[in-house]
Design an enzyme around this catalytic site. Structure first.
Site, PDB file in Angstrom:
ATOM      1  N   THR A  50      -0.090   1.107   6.529  1.00 14.44           N
ATOM      2  CA  THR A  50       0.136   0.085   5.508  1.00 14.44           C
ATOM      3  C   THR A  50       0.310  -1.245   6.214  1.00 14.44           C
ATOM      4  O   THR A  50       0.954  -1.312   7.274  1.00 14.44           O
ATOM      5  CB  THR A  50       1.362   0.405   4.643  1.00 14.44           C
ATOM      6  OG1 THR A  50       1.638  -0.745   3.836  1.00 14.44           O
ATOM      7  CG2 THR A  50       2.601   0.757   5.457  1.00 14.44           C
ATOM      8  N   GLY A  51      -0.267  -2.285   5.682  1.00  9.33           N
ATOM      9  CA  GLY A  51      -0.155  -3.587   6.334  1.00  9.33           C
ATOM     10  C   GLY A  51      -1.429  -4.365   6.152  1.00  9.33           C
ATOM     11  O   GLY A  51      -2.236  -4.066   5.260  1.00  9.33           O
ATOM     12  N   ARG A  97     -13.717  -7.515  -1.099  1.00  9.72           N
ATOM     13  CA  ARG A  97     -13.054  -7.238   0.183  1.00  9.72           C
ATOM     14  C   ARG A  97     -12.601  -5.761   0.239  1.00  9.72           C
ATOM     15  O   ARG A  97     -12.041  -5.231  -0.713  1.00  9.72           O
ATOM     16  CB  ARG A  97     -11.847  -8.159   0.335  1.00  9.72           C
ATOM     17  CG  ARG A  97     -11.030  -7.935   1.626  1.00  9.72           C
ATOM     18  CD  ARG A  97      -9.831  -7.064   1.376  1.00  9.72           C
ATOM     19  NE  ARG A  97      -8.950  -6.950   2.537  1.00  9.72           N
ATOM     20  CZ  ARG A  97      -7.953  -6.084   2.625  1.00  9.72           C
ATOM     21  NH1 ARG A  97      -7.698  -5.256   1.635  1.00  9.72           N
ATOM     22  NH2 ARG A  97      -7.201  -6.035   3.705  1.00  9.72           N
ATOM     23  N   GLY A 147      -4.814  -4.966   6.448  1.00 16.58           N
ATOM     24  CA  GLY A 147      -5.873  -4.019   6.767  1.00 16.58           C
ATOM     25  C   GLY A 147      -6.856  -4.490   7.809  1.00 16.58           C
ATOM     26  O   GLY A 147      -7.379  -3.689   8.587  1.00 16.58           O
ATOM     27  N   GLY A 171     -10.326  -3.025   2.488  1.00 20.06           N
ATOM     28  CA  GLY A 171      -9.308  -2.945   3.539  1.00 20.06           C
ATOM     29  C   GLY A 171      -9.461  -1.683   4.380  1.00 20.06           C
ATOM     30  O   GLY A 171     -10.497  -1.010   4.364  1.00 20.06           O
ATOM     31  N   ASP A 172      -8.395  -1.371   5.104  1.00 19.23           N
ATOM     32  CA  ASP A 172      -8.411  -0.209   6.010  1.00 19.23           C
ATOM     33  C   ASP A 172      -8.229   1.122   5.273  1.00 19.23           C
ATOM     34  O   ASP A 172      -8.664   2.170   5.750  1.00 19.23           O
ATOM     35  CB  ASP A 172      -7.305  -0.360   7.053  1.00 19.23           C
ATOM     36  CG  ASP A 172      -5.919  -0.507   6.417  1.00 19.23           C
ATOM     37  OD1 ASP A 172      -5.802  -1.191   5.371  1.00 19.23           O
ATOM     38  OD2 ASP A 172      -4.953   0.065   6.948  1.00 19.23           O
ATOM     39  N   THR A 228       0.846  -1.202   0.000  1.00 23.95           N
ATOM     40  CA  THR A 228       0.000   0.000   0.000  1.00 23.95           C
ATOM     41  C   THR A 228       0.878   1.249   0.000  1.00 23.95           C
ATOM     42  O   THR A 228       1.991   1.217   0.515  1.00 23.95           O
ATOM     43  CB  THR A 228      -0.865  -0.039   1.287  1.00 23.95           C
ATOM     44  OG1 THR A 228      -1.712  -1.164   1.196  1.00 23.95           O
ATOM     45  CG2 THR A 228      -1.673   1.222   1.486  1.00 23.95           C
TER      46      THR A 228
HETATM   47  N1  GLY Z   1      -3.572  -1.993   4.120  1.00 30.26           N
HETATM   48  C1  GLY Z   1      -4.133  -2.231   2.868  1.00 30.26           C
HETATM   49  C2  GLY Z   1      -5.102  -3.298   2.827  1.00 30.26           C
HETATM   50  O1  GLY Z   1      -5.126  -4.159   3.702  1.00 30.26           O
HETATM   51  O2  GLY Z   1      -5.894  -3.332   1.905  1.00 30.26           O
END
Ligand code: GLY
Length: 318
Positions: free
Chosen positions: A221-222, A198, A224, A200-201, A170
């Site tokens: 980043t990681g 799906r 999510g 993410g965060d 990310t």
């Molecule tokens: N951090 C990005 C995701 O999990 O989509």
């Protein structure tokens, strides 16, 4: 007030062994992308404009998992998320599950500027894009040869686990401008082989992206799922706003992510110009730029960091 900008290009299993002779490519790419934000801040532009410019450059660079270079989902299709927030006004804009937007961060900015809503998804987001003059591009534009190989390997492999440390990348930026305003932007293709639909965060304001002049601008980043469950970006902002140092706010929140089994990293900046880069993974592609200490007009410094160890050794990261 001095400006500053910090960017990331993903966190995960980033080690010298895995990066090998591509280290120079990553450092050059991070420098080139942060310079897009620097150009805005040097001219007196806003933190919001700067983070969007830097993230657009990261999206255009195929090394990173956002825009071109995004990872395909389980059906081999790219679905992207992006979010932006302005710390002056707490205005935010985000898009999710977009498949044909060359620069999702620009669409997120358009949502912030032109929509009554904060988060638009899927077909509705792309309809909004068309109404605002965006061009739709073929989904194949986003998939590089390397990403397709990763997808095929996953497809053929017995290990279909999606939420794992190797599939990260990310991108994001946080900045403070000459007026002390902060902003954050984040963009992603998500996780390789993720379930269709799906989210993410990244586009969830308070999870992957947050900015408040009275607290901090944060981009994560990681994995999510863990950042959503800990409301990472908002939590860091709130801890800092209520008296915890920015470094401790980031550390404490990342420890919760780790405790739940998550991995990844955070960049954060406050209106005083303090910044933090930290991760609970072996590394985080990141860079910081600020006016040079030498006080020569128009001079600035850029530092890049890849490995967690490098960050711990650096004296300039907080
Ligand atoms: N951090 C990005 C995701 O999990 O989509």
């Amino acid at each position: 007030m001095k400006w500053k900008i910090v960017i990331h290009g993903g966190a995960g299993n980033i080690t010298p062994e895995r990066i090998g002779d591509r280290e120079g490519d990553y450092r050059e790419a991070l420098k080139a992308c942060i310079l897009e934000g620097v150009a805005v801040l040097k001219k007196g532009g806003s933190a919001l404009e700067a983070v969007v410019s830097a993230v657009k450059a990261l999206e255009d660079n195929p090394l990173f998992n956002a825009g071109r270079g995004s990872v395909p989902n389980e059906h081999g299709i790219v679905e992207m998320d992006a979010g932006v927030m302005d710390g002056r006004t707490l205005e935010a804009g985000a898009v999710t599950m977009v498949k044909h937007i060359r620069n999702p961060v620009l669409l997120a900015l358009k949502v912030l500027q032109e929509s009554e809503h904060v988060l638009l998804g899927g077909e509705g987001a792309e309809e909004f894009a068309l109404q605002h003059g965006f061009e739709l591009v073929d989904n194949r534009y986003f998939i590089t040869e390397e990403r397709w190989k990763q997808y095929v390997n996953k497809f053929l492999s017995k290990n279909k686990k999606v939420v794992e440390i190797n599939s990260l990348g990310t991108v994001g930026a946080v900045a403070v401008d000459k007026d002390g305003n902060v902003a954050a932007a984040t963009s992603t293709g998500g996780l390789l082989f993720k379930h269709s639909g799906r989210i993410g965060d990244t586009p969830l304001i308070g999870a992957g992206t947050y900015a408040d002049n009275e607290g901090a601008a944060v981009s994560t980043t990681g994995l999510g799922e863990f950042f959503i469950r800990t409301a990472t970006a908002f939590q860091i902002n709130l801890l800092h706003k209520t008296g915890t140092s920015l470094q401790k706010a980031v550390q404490q929140t990342l420890q919760q992510v780790k405790k739940l089994g998550g991995t990844g990293g955070v960049i954060a900046v406050n209106s005083k110009g303090e910044h933090v880069i930290d991760c609970v993974s072996p590394g985080i592609f990141s860079a910081v730029a600020e006016p040079s200490l030498k006080k020569i007009d128009n001079e600035f410094s850029v530092e890049t960091y890849l490995y967690a160890l490098e960050l711990r050794c650096s004296t300039s990261h907080t």
